[in-house]
Design a protein around this motif. Structure first.
Motif, PDB file in Angstrom:
ATOM      1  N   SER A  93       1.594   3.535  -8.918  1.00 18.05           N
ATOM      2  CA  SER A  93       2.637   3.128  -7.975  1.00 18.05           C
ATOM      3  C   SER A  93       2.028   2.541  -6.695  1.00 18.05           C
ATOM      4  CB  SER A  93       3.558   4.296  -7.645  1.00 18.05           C
ATOM      5  OG  SER A  93       2.819   5.346  -7.091  1.00 18.05           O
ATOM      6  N   LYS A  96       0.900  -1.003  -7.580  1.00 15.34           N
ATOM      7  CA  LYS A  96       2.052  -1.893  -7.662  1.00 15.34           C
ATOM      8  C   LYS A  96       2.588  -2.220  -6.278  1.00 15.34           C
ATOM      9  CE  LYS A  96       6.561  -2.296  -9.960  1.00 15.34           C
ATOM     10  NZ  LYS A  96       7.009  -3.246  -9.014  1.00 15.34           N
ATOM     11  N   TYR A  97       2.671  -1.221  -5.409  1.00 21.79           N
ATOM     12  CA  TYR A  97       3.171  -1.419  -4.050  1.00 21.79           C
ATOM     13  C   TYR A  97       2.288  -2.406  -3.274  1.00 21.79           C
ATOM     14  CZ  TYR A  97       4.150  -0.422   0.851  1.00 21.79           C
ATOM     15  OH  TYR A  97       4.435  -0.546   2.184  1.00 21.79           O
ATOM     16  N   ASP A 100       2.685  -5.929  -4.608  1.00 19.18           N
ATOM     17  CA  ASP A 100       3.962  -6.481  -4.161  1.00 19.18           C
ATOM     18  C   ASP A 100       3.895  -6.922  -2.707  1.00 19.18           C
ATOM     19  OD1 ASP A 100       5.083  -6.128  -6.624  1.00 19.18           O
ATOM     20  OD2 ASP A 100       6.169  -4.282  -6.092  1.00 19.18           O
ATOM     21  N   LYS A 101       3.225  -6.117  -1.873  1.00 17.92           N
ATOM     22  CA  LYS A 101       3.059  -6.494  -0.465  1.00 17.92           C
ATOM     23  C   LYS A 101       2.271  -7.789  -0.335  1.00 17.92           C
ATOM     24  CE  LYS A 101       2.859  -3.857   3.254  1.00 17.92           C
ATOM     25  NZ  LYS A 101       2.596  -2.858   4.248  1.00 17.92           N
TER      26      LYS A 101
END
Length: 129
Positions: A93, A96-97, A100-101
């Protein structure tokens, strides 16, 4: 209220030469795109998001905010992540975070570049079919 400001002739010539150089067509045409200014403002907004201007901060805090924002800006959040130094386990996670940022960070610039490319493709050239 009127303000009068006088310069000697020698000082006036120096100021005029700098003004002429800064307002030359070559320099001004390079500034029309505004890419550098937007990128600088983007970096500054990242720095002040970490260490806001309206709060008092020590120089060390501002230096840390500048270094962190610069690393994130240059190589992205995913590559400049320091969790391994703190002994924090890297999870899916978190990965992924951070990715995405990174993709969200470049979105306005990519949008601007895509718009310029589309406009160039639609540009009319006489006699071109």
């Amino acid at each position: 209220m009127r303000v009068y400001f006088r310069l000697d002739d020698s000082q006036l010539e120096l100021v005029k030469s700098v003004y002429d150089r800064l307002t030359s067509d070559n320099l001004m045409s390079r500034c029309l795109k505004g890419l550098t200014q937007n990128r600088n403002e983007h970096l500054h907004s990242r720095i002040w998001r970490i260490c806001p201007k309206h709060r008092n901060a020590y120089k060390r805090s501002v230096d840390f905010a500048t270094a962190t924002a610069t690393c994130n800006y240059n190589v992205g959040h995913h590559e400049s992540n320091l969790t391994h130094l703190f002994g924090i386990e890297y999870t899916y996670s978190m990965d992924k975070y951070l990715k995405d940022k990174d993709s969200f960070m470049d979105a306005p610039i990519k949008r601007k570049m895509r718009k310029a490319r589309v406009l160039k493709e639609l540009e009319y050239a006489a006699g071109a079919f």
